[in-house]
Design an enzyme around this catalytic site. Structure first.
Site, PDB file in Angstrom:
ATOM      1  N   ARG A  74      -7.352  -0.413   1.224  1.00  0.00           N
ATOM      2  CA  ARG A  74      -7.910  -1.531   0.837  1.00  0.00           C
ATOM      3  C   ARG A  74      -8.478  -1.472  -0.734  1.00  0.00           C
ATOM      4  NH1 ARG A  74     -12.447  -1.710   5.629  1.00  0.00           N
ATOM      5  NH2 ARG A  74     -10.658  -0.725   6.408  1.00  0.00           N
ATOM      6  N   LYS A 130       0.970  -1.257  -0.126  1.00  0.00           N
ATOM      7  CA  LYS A 130      -0.078   0.016  -0.040  1.00  0.00           C
ATOM      8  C   LYS A 130       0.932   1.002  -0.047  1.00  0.00           C
ATOM      9  CE  LYS A 130      -3.031   2.710   3.049  1.00  0.00           C
ATOM     10  NZ  LYS A 130      -3.788   2.766   4.130  1.00  0.00           N
ATOM     11  N   LYS A 133      -9.969  13.059   8.192  1.00  0.00           N
ATOM     12  CA  LYS A 133      -9.542  12.719   9.243  1.00  0.00           C
ATOM     13  C   LYS A 133      -9.402  13.943  10.124  1.00  0.00           C
ATOM     14  CE  LYS A 133      -6.456   9.250   8.004  1.00  0.00           C
ATOM     15  NZ  LYS A 133      -7.254   7.839   8.686  1.00  0.00           N
TER      16      LYS A 133
HETATM   17  N1  BES Z   1      -4.113   4.695   6.921  1.00  0.00           N
HETATM   18  C1  BES Z   1      -5.323   4.427   7.934  1.00  0.00           C
HETATM   19  C2  BES Z   1      -4.698   3.676   8.873  1.00  0.00           C
HETATM   20  C3  BES Z   1      -3.607   3.951  10.020  1.00  0.00           C
HETATM   21  C4  BES Z   1      -4.067   4.607  11.046  1.00  0.00           C
HETATM   22  C5  BES Z   1      -2.266   3.804   9.810  1.00  0.00           C
HETATM   23  C6  BES Z   1      -3.099   5.054  11.905  1.00  0.00           C
HETATM   24  C7  BES Z   1      -1.585   4.330  10.462  1.00  0.00           C
HETATM   25  C8  BES Z   1      -1.810   4.938  11.852  1.00  0.00           C
HETATM   26  C9  BES Z   1      -6.153   3.965   6.978  1.00  0.00           C
HETATM   27  O1  BES Z   1      -6.273   4.443   5.632  1.00  0.00           O
HETATM   28  C10 BES Z   1      -7.486   4.267   7.763  1.00  0.00           C
HETATM   29  O2  BES Z   1      -7.893   5.377   7.789  1.00  0.00           O
HETATM   30  N2  BES Z   1      -8.216   3.562   8.278  1.00  0.00           N
HETATM   31  C11 BES Z   1      -9.492   3.768   8.765  1.00  0.00           C
HETATM   32  C12 BES Z   1     -10.365   2.613   8.504  1.00  0.00           C
HETATM   33  C13 BES Z   1     -11.898   2.883   8.760  1.00  0.00           C
HETATM   34  C14 BES Z   1     -12.463   4.278   7.959  1.00  0.00           C
HETATM   35  C15 BES Z   1     -13.067   1.967   8.480  1.00  0.00           C
HETATM   36  C16 BES Z   1      -9.118   3.611  10.408  1.00  0.00           C
HETATM   37  O3  BES Z   1      -8.730   2.818  10.579  1.00  0.00           O
HETATM   38  O4  BES Z   1      -9.759   4.535  10.999  1.00  0.00           O
HETATM   39 ZN    ZN Z   2      -4.591   4.981   4.789  1.00  0.00          ZN
HETATM   40 MN    MN Z   3      -7.368   6.048   5.278  1.00  0.00          MN
END
Ligand code: BES
Ligand code: ZN
Ligand code: MN
Length: 499
Positions: free
Chosen positions: A350, A264, A276
């Site tokens: 994903r 990724k 975010k």
């Molecule tokens: N890149 C993030 C995950 C992440 C979080 C990596 C903290 C490193 C540190 C990923 O793309 C993401 O935002 N995931 C979401 C998924 C949710 C929207 C289902 C998450 O983990 O909040």
């Molecule tokens: Zn991400």
């Molecule tokens: Mn994300």
């Protein structure tokens, strides 16, 4: 920092480092030095809490009877317990102790304790390897750092009876350390410098080592039909890229199918329209840690001329909110033909991996596929920063990855998968949605999503969100980008596929 290996013989100046076993047991070189200094090392140990445990150090300044500016005592713990990792850690803590001490030169006597099975040359090489990994710094953008604050240590000479064997063993480890540092550099670069287009350009560096690098641009990705990946990228001013890297180190092997590693590479993840919160968003510059690990792995394998056929595929995008960005509720058609309802634009990794996994599987018919991704915050809730999450369709593959991770000190922990979790991502509007229905098991539903893009090939997914970046120093990993995955996968390939 420069490393060299030589036969024992103490230097005329600089720092001298000798190892000490548990219960303040000096090795032969330490005993010699203790005698020439009139027992100063023994008295220094007795006057302190230093007992020779692994990763302990004690500095004795300007001891009488020698020209050494200091003697650093380096704990190894119980001799019979010492492994390659003990020597790596010892190398790391010696760098931490001397790096900013004002010393420029250090000579380290490496003696293998009784009961330790490592060949002496190997032990010396492992110590240098650990030292190199700890000496890593990302200081490209620090223009005003004072000289006193910068590292002083420039030269480490490792003294061992087996200097030739050590040199040989180090050549291979040096290639791996190069790769780990390369990955850390990529992870550390800010997203204004490292975006999909520039990261793809950097991948081309690998051609120098004999890796075949193919960069696919937006036009090509559209033609292929990578609708899931393109949807993530459409809000960004930068075009997406998919980079394919091939190392054919075993062209005459019986089974020529490659091992495939997929990363990724979200060069910045704002969350997109599902944006975010501001606090901590800067961390999302390292949301390409999976891709960086795959690129580093290819570099390690080519650098040490691994006898294996390997393909690395990285999906590079930037996830931005804008007038052209993807909206929650959009339905995209992935390369596999399956449609996805994008409920949350922040579950973008994903979507990128879905198309990369499918492409890899269909194009290369690999022996196995392992993807790496900073995929979910939920994996940090589950495992903290101590283990990466492992998901797998194949028990043997899961066990091999677990063993490799344990061997190199990049531990992974397997989590379950199953139909009950898979159901969570069914959608009323499309073949699936990109997030689970409930709030629970976010890392597992993410893995289930990926699994829908994998057919029969053995597959594993490493969720490295908790381990790609570290807020604290450890013996061989300074805080910042860790390079997690490079050593693990290098070991996995070496132990299982080069025999
Ligand atoms: N890149 C993030 C995950 C992440 C979080 C990596 C903290 C490193 C540190 C990923 O793309 C993401 O935002 N995931 C979401 C998924 C949710 C929207 C289902 C998450 O983990 O909040
Ligand atoms: Zn991400
Ligand atoms: Mn994300």
């Amino acid at each position: 920092m420069k490393f060299s290996f030589a036969k024992p013989g103490l230097p005329k100046s600089g720092a001298v480092v000798v190892t000490v076993l548990a219960d303040r047991t000096l090795g032969p070189a330490g005993q010699d030095l203790d005698r020439t200094t009139g027992g100063m090392l023994t008295r220094a140990m007795a006057a302190s809490r230093f007992t020779g445990k692994a990763e302990e150090t004690l500095t004795v300044f300007a001891p009488a009877g020698t020209n050494a500016s200091r003697v650093l005592l380096l704990g190894l713990g119980k001799g019979a317990d010492a492994t390659d990792r003990t020597f790596q850690a010892a190398g790391g803590v010696l760098v931490a102790a001397l790096e900013k001490s004002g010393e420029t030169d250090a000579a380290v006597v490496v003696e293998v304790p009784e009961g330790c099975a490592l060949p002496p040359g190997q032990a010396a090489a492992e110590l240098a390897f650990g030292a190199r990994l700890r000496a890593y710094r990302f200081d490209r953008y620090r223009t005003k750092e004072k000289k006193e604050a910068k590292p002083s240590l420039k030269k480490v000479t490792v003294l061992t009876e087996a200097a030739d064997a050590a040199k040989k063993a180090f050549a291979r480890l040096d290639a791996v350390a190069d790769a780990v540092c390369y990955t850390r550099d990529l992870v550390s670069e800010p997203a204004n410098v490292l975006h999909p287009e520039s990261l793809a350009e950097r991948c081309k560096d690998l051609a120098e080592l004999g890796v075949q690098v193919e960069v696919m641009d937006l036009k090509r990705l559209k033609k292929l039909g990578m609708g899931a990946l393109i949807g993530v990228a459409q809000g960004s001013a930068f075009e997406p890229r998919v980079v394919v890297m091939r190392w054919d180190g075993n062209p005459d092997g019986e089974d020529r199918r490659p091992l495939a590693f997929i990363g990724k590479g979200v060069t910045f993840d704002t969350g997109g329209i599902s944006i975010k919160p501001a606090a901590g968003m800067e961390d999302m510059k390292w949301d390409m840690g999976g891709a960086a690990a795959v690129i580093g792995l290819m570099r390690a394998l080519a650098g040490r001329k691994a006898k294996a056929n390997v393909v690395g595929v990285v999906g590079l995008v930037e996830n931005m909110p804008s007038g052209t960005a993807q909206r929650p509720g959009d339905i995209v058609t992935s390369l596999s033909g399956q449609t996805i309802e994008v409920i949350n634009t922040d579950a973008e990794g994903r979507l990128v991996l879905a198309d990369c996994l499918w492409y890899t599987q269909e194009t290369f018919k690999p022996r196995l596929m392992v993807d790496l991704a900073t995929l979910t915050g939920a994996i940090i809730i589950a495992l903290g920063n101590e283990h990466a999450g492992l998901f797998a369709s194949d028990d043997a593959l899961a066990e091999a990855l677990t063993a490799a991770g344990r061997a190199v000190g990049e531990p992974v922990w397997r989590l379950p998968m199953g139909d009950a979790y898979d159901k969570e991502i069914n959608s009323d509007a499309a073949d699936m949605k990109n997030v689970g229905g409930g709030r629970g098991a976010g890392s597992i539903t993410a893995a289930q999503f990926l699994k829908r893009f994998v057919n029969d090939v053995p597959w594993a997914h490493l969720d490295i969100a908790g381990v790609a970046w570290s807020k604290k120093d450890t013996a061989t990993v300074p805080k910042g980008g860790t390079g997690f995955g490079v050593r693990l996968l290098d070991r996995f390939v070496a132990d299982r596929y080069e025999g």
